[in-house]
Design a protein around this motif. Sequence first.
Motif, short mmCIF file in Angstrom:
data_model
loop_
_atom_site.label_atom_id
_atom_site.label_comp_id
_atom_site.label_asym_id
_atom_site.label_seq_id
_atom_site.Cartn_x
_atom_site.Cartn_y
_atom_site.Cartn_z
N GLU A 131 42.47 47.59 80.89
CA GLU A 131 42.16 49.03 81.02
C GLU A 131 41.52 49.57 79.74
N SER A 135 37.68 51.06 79.16
CA SER A 135 37.37 52.43 78.73
C SER A 135 36.15 52.48 77.82
N GLN A 145 41.20 57.11 79.90
CA GLN A 145 41.37 55.72 80.33
C GLN A 145 41.96 54.87 79.21
#
Length: 202
Positions: A131, A135, A145
């Motif tokens: 993740e 981002s 994010q």
Amino acid sequence: MFAIIQAAGWPIWPLLLASVIAVALIIERAVTLRSSKIIPPTLLEQVLSVYQRQGVNEDILDKLAKDSPLGEVLASGLRNHKSSRYVMKEAVEESGRTVAHELERFLTTLGTIATAAPLLGLFGTVIGMIEIFGSQSPTGTNPQQLAHGISIALYNTAFGIGIAIPALIFYRHYRNKVDGFVVDMEQQAAKLIDIVHGERAE
């Protein structure tokens, strides 16, 4: 609490399931592995008293076997009281192995949870790192994010370790307790065999 679960993302759900199972097993084993229930303190004396006073019959042996795990071991020995010492000892050992297996019930699952929980936490950490890298974009970093990725990484690691520590402690504790019960049952069964065959005084 729900906000933490939400921040931790979907990898937290296997950890929560593991924690529920671990707590259930810890409680179940705590109730089952009570010393008074496994090895009643005066059972051997009562068995010897009945045996010397009136001998044994099938009803007495069935009742004894259902009394407790120790009763099951002693009953298997007394079923062969007319046989040789070797045969009686073999019967006791076979019954003892069955009883020990029953006492260790669910401990493998608890040990597996203790081992797997940190790995599940690490899996969540990897998802969080993905993740974080996701981002990054040519136009810049997406702060929302990025924060979500960090939350997934940290919360899952913490949950994994938090579940593994008590699970491992109770797994070791119950294994040690079962080993102690098995040794105690072996000693009491050996005493019964010796007394039945007249090789030992009470």
